[in-house]
Design an enzyme around this catalytic site. Structure first.
Site, PDB file in Angstrom:
ATOM      1  N   GLY A 177      12.975  26.759  42.071  1.00  0.00           N
ATOM      2  CA  GLY A 177      12.460  28.247  42.522  1.00  0.00           C
ATOM      3  C   GLY A 177      11.453  28.825  41.445  1.00  0.00           C
ATOM      4  O   GLY A 177      10.936  29.726  41.682  1.00  0.00           O
ATOM      5  N   GLU A 227      23.508  27.912  41.651  1.00  0.00           N
ATOM      6  CA  GLU A 227      23.713  29.487  42.228  1.00  0.00           C
ATOM      7  C   GLU A 227      25.075  29.592  42.479  1.00  0.00           C
ATOM      8  O   GLU A 227      25.399  30.843  42.626  1.00  0.00           O
ATOM      9  CB  GLU A 227      22.685  29.430  43.576  1.00  0.00           C
ATOM     10  N   GLU A 237      19.509  19.062  38.839  1.00  0.00           N
ATOM     11  CA  GLU A 237      18.640  20.197  39.029  1.00  0.00           C
ATOM     12  C   GLU A 237      18.597  21.010  37.695  1.00  0.00           C
ATOM     13  O   GLU A 237      19.684  21.953  37.422  1.00  0.00           O
ATOM     14  CB  GLU A 237      19.116  21.137  40.166  1.00  0.00           C
ATOM     15  N   ASN A 244      18.094  21.838  51.215  1.00  0.00           N
ATOM     16  CA  ASN A 244      18.863  22.788  50.835  1.00  0.00           C
ATOM     17  C   ASN A 244      18.348  24.369  51.250  1.00  0.00           C
ATOM     18  O   ASN A 244      17.460  24.771  50.812  1.00  0.00           O
ATOM     19  CB  ASN A 244      19.281  22.913  49.452  1.00  0.00           C
ATOM     20  N   SER A 298      11.903  22.690  42.213  1.00  0.00           N
ATOM     21  CA  SER A 298      10.486  22.957  42.508  1.00  0.00           C
ATOM     22  C   SER A 298       9.942  21.602  43.023  1.00  0.00           C
ATOM     23  O   SER A 298       8.730  21.264  42.713  1.00  0.00           O
ATOM     24  CB  SER A 298       9.730  23.556  41.260  1.00  0.00           C
ATOM     25  N   LYS A 317      19.474  27.022  51.660  1.00  0.00           N
ATOM     26  CA  LYS A 317      20.020  28.177  51.003  1.00  0.00           C
ATOM     27  C   LYS A 317      20.593  29.382  52.133  1.00  0.00           C
ATOM     28  O   LYS A 317      20.679  28.927  53.128  1.00  0.00           O
ATOM     29  CB  LYS A 317      19.109  28.778  50.018  1.00  0.00           C
ATOM     30  N   HIS A 361      26.443  23.891  43.408  1.00  0.00           N
ATOM     31  CA  HIS A 361      24.983  24.205  43.131  1.00  0.00           C
ATOM     32  C   HIS A 361      24.865  25.403  42.028  1.00  0.00           C
ATOM     33  O   HIS A 361      25.846  26.032  41.986  1.00  0.00           O
ATOM     34  CB  HIS A 361      24.302  24.701  44.253  1.00  0.00           C
TER      35      HIS A 361
HETATM   36  P1  PGA Z   1      13.657  24.875  44.812  1.00  0.00           P
HETATM   37  O1  PGA Z   1      15.426  24.504  44.909  1.00  0.00           O
HETATM   38  O2  PGA Z   1      13.249  23.356  45.463  1.00  0.00           O
HETATM   39  O3  PGA Z   1      13.289  26.036  45.739  1.00  0.00           O
HETATM   40  O4  PGA Z   1      13.388  24.831  43.437  1.00  0.00           O
HETATM   41  C1  PGA Z   1      16.136  23.367  44.678  1.00  0.00           C
HETATM   42  C2  PGA Z   1      17.488  23.752  44.837  1.00  0.00           C
HETATM   43  O5  PGA Z   1      18.066  24.838  44.374  1.00  0.00           O
HETATM   44  O6  PGA Z   1      18.371  22.893  45.369  1.00  0.00           O
END
Ligand code: PGA
Length: 257
Positions: free
Chosen positions: A179, A103, A173, A12, A219, A14, A101
């Protein structure tokens, strides 16, 4: 990972990478994962603006990689300024669309109801959703993870037929792991994955539950990926930060072999 489900590692991206940067990343990545792509399904999910460029590289270089988008609207077309429809994504040869997601839920007001509309629209458009779910730190600390995630799955994935349910990808997740460098212990992530699978089983029957793929996300790095992949109900990963670098994403892909 169970032997009868093909592992999926999806990146992803983003809101990172222009189309030029995306084309370079996919070419660099291709050089590092050719030995893995018969065993592991690899998907990249660039921003909308980079889909065409990445799609073109995949096609011209005959890469065994799948393309995904990070969101879509549920209508096929219409007066919806700024929105992108499943049909537009399918035309660019997307196979997957990330839906719901955290976000998008946090910054763009998505709810289980809108997530459900999108999930159904993605299937209707001939692609597969990667539906995200996962709890906040507060819910996690209060011991409410399984109840919360079960509701996200029930509401977000309502109204499908069993064949569609069998083709689902669900990404677990935990928001507190995205993150942050923090991850749940893999057995705990697997407990939630098992709950998700049981919920799908209750909704759509055991064959759908056994076929759908459940990814862990939050992560994931080359150093920790194999611990998650060793768990029986985790079928791959949805990767954010580490997907922006060819070496680290390839390291995760190769850990899934
Ligand atoms: P990350 O994000 O691997 O940077 O923690 C995962 C995601 O949001 O899909």
């Amino acid at each position: 990972m169970a032997f009868d489900r093909v592992p999926l590692v999806a990146g992803n991206w983003k809101m990172y990478k222009t189309s030029g940067e995306g084309a370079v990343l996919i070419q660099d990545l291709a050089l590092l994962v050719t030995e893995a792509w018969d065993q592991v399904e690899i998907a990249v999910c660039p921003p909308f603006t980079a889909l065409k460029a990445v799609s073109t590289v995949i096609e011209l270089d005959k890469l065994k990689m799948r393309l995904g988008a990070q969101d879509c609207f549920w209508e096929e077309e219409g007066a919806y300024t700024g929105a992108i429809s499943p049909r537009m994504l399918k035309e660019l040869r997307c196979d997957y669309v990330i839906v719901g997601h955290s976000e998008r839920r946090e910054y763009f007001g998505e709810t289980n109801e809108t997530v459900n509309k999108k999930v159904r629209a993605v299937f209707a458009g001939g692609m597969r959703p990667i539906m995200c779910c996962g709890e906040s730190a507060e819910i996690h600390d209060g011991g409410g993870t399984e109840t919360f995630v079960r509701a996200q799955v029930r509401e977000g994935l309502a109204g499908l037929d069993p064949g569609q349910a069998a083709g689902l990808v669900i990404a677990y997740e935990p928001i507190w792991a995205i993150g942050t460098g923090h991850t749940p212990i893999p057995e705990k992530a697997n407990d939630v994955a098992r709950t998700i699978r049981a919920t799908i089983g209750a909704m759509y029957g055991p064959p759908a539950a056994m076929s759908c793929r459940i990814l862990y996300g939050g992560s994931v790095k080359p150093e920790n990926a194999h611990h998650f992949f060793a768990e029986p109900d985790i079928d791959g990963a949805l990767v954010g930060g580490a997907a922006l670098n060819a070496d680290s994403f390839a390291g995760i892909v190769n850990a899934a072999r």
